[in-house]
Design a protein around this motif. Structure first.
Motif, short mmCIF file in Angstrom:
data_model
loop_
_atom_site.label_atom_id
_atom_site.label_comp_id
_atom_site.label_asym_id
_atom_site.label_seq_id
_atom_site.Cartn_x
_atom_site.Cartn_y
_atom_site.Cartn_z
N LEU A 83 -26.56 28.25 -24.70
CA LEU A 83 -26.03 29.52 -24.19
C LEU A 83 -27.14 30.58 -24.16
O LEU A 83 -27.28 31.31 -23.18
CB LEU A 83 -24.86 29.97 -25.07
CG LEU A 83 -24.03 31.13 -24.51
CD1 LEU A 83 -23.34 30.74 -23.21
CD2 LEU A 83 -22.98 31.57 -25.54
N GLU A 84 -27.95 30.63 -25.23
CA GLU A 84 -29.07 31.58 -25.27
C GLU A 84 -30.03 31.33 -24.11
O GLU A 84 -30.58 32.26 -23.52
CB GLU A 84 -29.91 31.37 -26.54
CG GLU A 84 -29.39 32.02 -27.80
CD GLU A 84 -30.14 31.49 -29.03
OE1 GLU A 84 -29.50 31.40 -30.08
OE2 GLU A 84 -31.35 31.13 -28.94
N GLU A 85 -30.26 30.05 -23.80
CA GLU A 85 -31.24 29.70 -22.76
C GLU A 85 -30.71 29.95 -21.36
O GLU A 85 -31.40 30.50 -20.53
CB GLU A 85 -31.61 28.21 -22.87
CG GLU A 85 -32.46 27.84 -24.04
CD GLU A 85 -33.92 28.26 -23.85
OE1 GLU A 85 -34.48 28.06 -22.77
OE2 GLU A 85 -34.49 28.81 -24.82
N LEU A 86 -29.48 29.48 -21.11
CA LEU A 86 -29.02 29.38 -19.72
C LEU A 86 -27.85 30.30 -19.39
O LEU A 86 -27.56 30.51 -18.20
CB LEU A 86 -28.66 27.92 -19.38
CG LEU A 86 -29.78 26.89 -19.63
CD1 LEU A 86 -29.28 25.49 -19.38
CD2 LEU A 86 -31.01 27.18 -18.77
N GLY A 87 -27.18 30.81 -20.38
CA GLY A 87 -26.10 31.79 -20.18
C GLY A 87 -25.09 31.35 -19.14
O GLY A 87 -24.60 30.21 -19.16
N ASP A 88 -24.84 32.23 -18.18
CA ASP A 88 -23.76 32.01 -17.22
C ASP A 88 -24.09 31.01 -16.12
O ASP A 88 -23.22 30.63 -15.35
CB ASP A 88 -23.40 33.34 -16.55
CG ASP A 88 -22.41 34.09 -17.41
OD1 ASP A 88 -21.77 33.44 -18.27
OD2 ASP A 88 -22.28 35.32 -17.23
N SER A 89 -25.36 30.57 -16.04
CA SER A 89 -25.69 29.69 -14.92
C SER A 89 -25.20 28.26 -15.14
O SER A 89 -25.28 27.43 -14.25
CB SER A 89 -27.19 29.71 -14.64
OG SER A 89 -27.90 29.42 -15.81
N VAL A 90 -24.65 27.98 -16.33
CA VAL A 90 -24.07 26.65 -16.56
C VAL A 90 -22.55 26.81 -16.60
O VAL A 90 -22.04 27.83 -17.06
CB VAL A 90 -24.67 26.01 -17.85
CG1 VAL A 90 -24.70 26.96 -19.01
CG2 VAL A 90 -23.96 24.75 -18.27
N ASP A 91 -21.82 25.83 -16.05
CA ASP A 91 -20.37 25.98 -15.93
C ASP A 91 -19.65 25.75 -17.25
O ASP A 91 -18.64 26.40 -17.53
CB ASP A 91 -19.84 25.01 -14.86
CG ASP A 91 -20.38 25.37 -13.49
OD1 ASP A 91 -20.23 26.55 -13.10
OD2 ASP A 91 -21.00 24.51 -12.84
N LEU A 92 -20.14 24.81 -18.05
CA LEU A 92 -19.46 24.50 -19.32
C LEU A 92 -20.49 23.92 -20.29
O LEU A 92 -21.40 23.21 -19.88
CB LEU A 92 -18.38 23.43 -19.05
CG LEU A 92 -17.35 23.20 -20.16
CD1 LEU A 92 -16.35 24.36 -20.22
CD2 LEU A 92 -16.60 21.89 -19.95
N ILE A 93 -20.32 24.23 -21.58
CA ILE A 93 -21.19 23.65 -22.61
C ILE A 93 -20.29 22.88 -23.58
O ILE A 93 -19.44 23.47 -24.25
CB ILE A 93 -21.97 24.75 -23.37
CG1 ILE A 93 -22.80 25.61 -22.39
CG2 ILE A 93 -22.86 24.13 -24.45
CD1 ILE A 93 -23.44 26.86 -23.02
N LEU A 94 -20.46 21.57 -23.62
CA LEU A 94 -19.68 20.76 -24.56
C LEU A 94 -20.37 20.80 -25.92
O LEU A 94 -21.53 20.40 -26.03
CB LEU A 94 -19.61 19.31 -24.08
CG LEU A 94 -18.55 18.94 -23.05
CD1 LEU A 94 -18.70 17.46 -22.68
CD2 LEU A 94 -17.13 19.22 -23.56
N ASP A 95 -19.66 21.24 -26.94
CA ASP A 95 -20.26 21.38 -28.27
C ASP A 95 -20.12 20.07 -29.03
O ASP A 95 -19.02 19.70 -29.44
CB ASP A 95 -19.56 22.52 -29.02
CG ASP A 95 -20.30 22.87 -30.31
OD1 ASP A 95 -21.21 22.12 -30.72
OD2 ASP A 95 -19.96 23.91 -30.91
N GLY A 96 -21.23 19.39 -29.20
CA GLY A 96 -21.21 18.13 -29.95
C GLY A 96 -21.91 18.28 -31.29
O GLY A 96 -22.33 17.29 -31.88
#
Ligand code: TXA
Ligand code: MG
Length: 320
Positions: free
Chosen positions: A155-168
């Motif tokens: 999130l710090e790196e890419l913020g809003d430009s990614v649609d979803l971040i799966l937390d593993g």
């Protein structure tokens, strides 16, 4: 919508749908988090390069979930590839093979070879099965910056430009996969990782080259400055660091030694065991970069084979 989501079945299905729609999903792997797009959709793959600000000639690794998929993505597959896959997949080993003619050149940076691996993370394996395809996924950081080992780093790196971040959760290996090229006359390690040369030797009874340094842009990890913090970072011996911090008490230090008495700056102590050190490294570098106004001193790791991959990353992160 919250970007970082727990890896519930529902969210894994949502992530698969985003991939089918040509979107970008950040995925946990055992090495570092990846920025994934449907590898068979050139428009989706193009978004990865924009999002990371990555030059178009830097090829991406395609992530599979089943060895049977190898022949969909590569041709002229040598027996050695199956031997290595059987031993190390799912796991932190990427094999460079001859690309299948159906694979878009956008994925491979216009090369006739392709990097392939099956990552060892239950969430991403479940996603790949639900998606029923393959994803192109570089590390989910801005080009040349430190790879992310938690969902928050992405999130710090890419913020809003990614649609979803799966937390593993935090990555268990912590540095990027070993890359071996099986297209050259002799297998060649292009990037060292936690699957070591010795382990590969136990499977392949051939000579194996190890690429030292190269100016070739084919392997992004080969570029001089990579995996780098924003602050200048310097690699030095412990004894040198102890002297330097007297002159620069506001520097941050990454060391396997304890903080010297009286030092009031940022001293981040890492494990003296390479497996644990690799798990901690990128999070600590990131922390030093954020908290320190000055520069970062990183202690040189021991010069033994089990530290090779770590040493390789530190050289690329540091300015000297
Ligand atoms: O552990 C990893 O490998 C992580 C996770 C997400 O799987 N991925 C990763 O991707 O580190 P990336 O793009 O940050 O680094 C992949 C490296 C790049 O240096 C790229 O140039 C090299 O793999 N690579 C990919 N395909 C290649 C090919 N056909 N020939 C030579 N190098 C290749
Ligand atoms: Mg990378």
């Amino acid at each position: 919508m919250r970007k970082i989501v727990a890896p519930s079945n529902e969210n894994i299905l949502l992530a698969a749908q985003i991939l089918r729609n040509g979107g970008l999903v950040a995925i946990p792997t055992e090495t570092v988090y990846g920025l994934a797009a449907d590898a068979s959709n050139p428009e989706a793959v193009r978004k990865i390069f924009t999002c990371k600000k990555r030059p178009a000639d830097h090829p991406l690794i395609v992530h599979l979930h089943d060895i049977k998929q190898l022949s969909d993505w590569s041709i002229d597959i040598p027996a050695s590839a199956y031997q290595l896959a059987k031993k190390f997949w799912p796991g932190p080993l990427t094999m460079v093979l001859k690309k299948h003619p159906n694979v878009s050149e956008i994925v491979t940076g216009e090369q006739d070879t392709i990097g392939l691996r099956i990552p060892n993370h239950p969430v991403t394996l479940a996603l790949l099965k639900a998606f029923d395809g393959a994803v192109a996924a570089p590390s989910a950081n801005l080009h040349c910056h430190i790879s992310p080992t938690t969902a928050e780093h992405v999130l710090e790196e890419l913020g809003d430009s990614v649609d979803l971040i799966l937390d593993g959760g935090p990555c268990q290996v912590g540095i990027e996969s070993t890359i071996i090229n099986l297209c050259s006359k002799q297998p060649e390690i292009l990037r060292p990782g936690m699957v070591s040369l010795e382990e590969i030797h136990t499977v392949l009874s051939q000579d194996i080259n190890v690429r030292k340094t190269s100016s070739s842009p084919k392997v992004a990890g080969d570029m001089e400055k990579h995996y780098a913090p924003h602050r200048p970072a310097y690699l030095m011996d412990h004894a040198e660091i102890v002297i330097k911090i007297l002159q620069l008490p506001t520097a941050a230090v990454l060391s396997i030694h304890e903080k010297p008495k009286g030092f009031e700056g940022i001293w981040l102590q890492l494990s003296n065991q390479p497996i644990q050190y690799a798990q901690q490294l990128y999070a600590m570098l990131r922390q030093a970069d954020q908290e320190c106004p000055e520069c970062i001193f990183v202690e040189k790791p021991p010069q033994t084979p089990e530290w090779d991959a770590i040493y390789n990353r530190l050289i690329k992160a540091c300015n000297n």
